[in-house]
Motif scaffolding. Structure first.
Motif, short mmCIF file in Angstrom:
data_model
loop_
_atom_site.label_atom_id
_atom_site.label_comp_id
_atom_site.label_asym_id
_atom_site.label_seq_id
_atom_site.Cartn_x
_atom_site.Cartn_y
_atom_site.Cartn_z
N ALA A 299 0.84 -1.19 0.00
CA ALA A 299 0.00 0.00 0.00
C ALA A 299 0.88 1.25 0.00
N GLY A 300 0.49 2.22 -0.81
CA GLY A 300 1.27 3.44 -0.97
C GLY A 300 2.26 3.38 -2.11
N GLY A 301 2.46 2.19 -2.65
CA GLY A 301 3.41 2.03 -3.73
C GLY A 301 2.82 2.34 -5.10
N SER A 302 3.62 2.08 -6.13
CA SER A 302 3.23 2.41 -7.50
C SER A 302 3.48 1.22 -8.43
N LEU A 303 2.70 1.18 -9.48
CA LEU A 303 2.89 0.23 -10.57
C LEU A 303 2.51 0.93 -11.87
N ARG A 304 3.13 0.50 -12.96
CA ARG A 304 2.71 0.99 -14.26
C ARG A 304 2.30 -0.21 -15.12
N LEU A 305 1.06 -0.19 -15.53
CA LEU A 305 0.55 -1.22 -16.43
C LEU A 305 0.75 -0.76 -17.87
N SER A 306 1.02 -1.73 -18.73
CA SER A 306 1.17 -1.46 -20.15
C SER A 306 0.20 -2.32 -20.94
N CYS A 307 -0.24 -1.79 -22.06
CA CYS A 307 -1.11 -2.55 -22.95
C CYS A 307 -0.59 -2.34 -24.36
N ALA A 308 -0.19 -3.44 -24.99
CA ALA A 308 0.30 -3.39 -26.36
C ALA A 308 -0.86 -3.70 -27.30
N ALA A 309 -1.13 -2.77 -28.19
CA ALA A 309 -2.22 -2.94 -29.15
C ALA A 309 -1.67 -3.23 -30.53
N SER A 310 -2.25 -4.20 -31.20
CA SER A 310 -1.84 -4.52 -32.56
C SER A 310 -3.08 -4.86 -33.38
N GLY A 311 -2.88 -4.93 -34.69
CA GLY A 311 -4.01 -5.19 -35.56
C GLY A 311 -4.58 -3.88 -36.07
N ARG A 312 -5.86 -3.86 -36.33
CA ARG A 312 -6.49 -2.68 -36.93
C ARG A 312 -6.85 -1.65 -35.89
N THR A 313 -5.84 -1.17 -35.17
CA THR A 313 -6.08 -0.21 -34.09
C THR A 313 -6.57 1.12 -34.61
N PHE A 314 -6.32 1.42 -35.90
CA PHE A 314 -6.72 2.71 -36.42
C PHE A 314 -8.23 2.85 -36.46
N ARG A 315 -8.95 1.72 -36.37
CA ARG A 315 -10.40 1.77 -36.37
C ARG A 315 -10.97 1.97 -34.98
N ARG A 316 -10.11 2.01 -33.98
CA ARG A 316 -10.57 2.17 -32.61
C ARG A 316 -9.94 3.45 -32.06
N ASP A 317 -10.75 4.43 -31.78
CA ASP A 317 -10.22 5.72 -31.38
C ASP A 317 -9.91 5.82 -29.91
N ALA A 318 -10.41 4.91 -29.10
CA ALA A 318 -10.26 5.05 -27.66
C ALA A 318 -9.80 3.76 -27.01
N MET A 319 -9.09 3.92 -25.93
CA MET A 319 -8.64 2.79 -25.12
C MET A 319 -9.08 3.02 -23.69
N GLY A 320 -9.40 1.93 -23.03
CA GLY A 320 -9.82 2.04 -21.64
C GLY A 320 -9.15 0.98 -20.77
N TRP A 321 -9.13 1.28 -19.48
CA TRP A 321 -8.71 0.30 -18.48
C TRP A 321 -9.91 0.01 -17.57
#
Length: 122
Positions: free
Chosen positions: A14-36
């Protein structure tokens, strides 16, 4: 088709930090938004944060505002979730997802990653 792969989860105090990553591939140009989104044990999946690839507009759940930051690296097709001041109640499986437009609603997202576990110990 869009493929999403999350990474960066783990165990943190508790109190610490993490960074999550998401690698997107494929026809990403058709998707304008990303969510967590996240799903804690015994609970429904909930919205965490979202961002537009094209303009940087962001949206956050009240429970993470001021602690989490969503960002993108458009050149690398990467989406990040920087999580600071983590609390035990942030423990969940975190999923990234792609949508045609920015939204806080799960039904707007049609591509999902497999999820990454985040565990925050007290």
């Amino acid at each position: 088709q869009v493929q999403l792969v999350e990474s960066g989860g783990g165990l943190v105090q508790a109190g610490g930090s993490l960074r999550l990553s998401c690698a997107a591939s494929g026809r990403t140009f058709r998707r304008d938004a990303m969510g967590w989104f996240r799903q804690a044990p015994g609970k429904e999946r909930e919205f965490v944060a979202a961002i537009r690839w094209s303009g940087g507009s962001t949206s956050y759940a009240d429970s993470v505002k001021g602690r989490f930051t969503i960002s993108t690296n458009n050149a690398k097709n990467m989406v990040y979730l920087q999580m600071n001041s983590l609390k035990p109640e942030d423990t969940a499986v975190y999923y990234c997802a792609a949508a045609q437009r920015i939204s806080v609603f799960q039904r707007s997202y049609d591509y999902w990653g497999q999820g990454t576990q985040v565990t925050v110990s007290s």
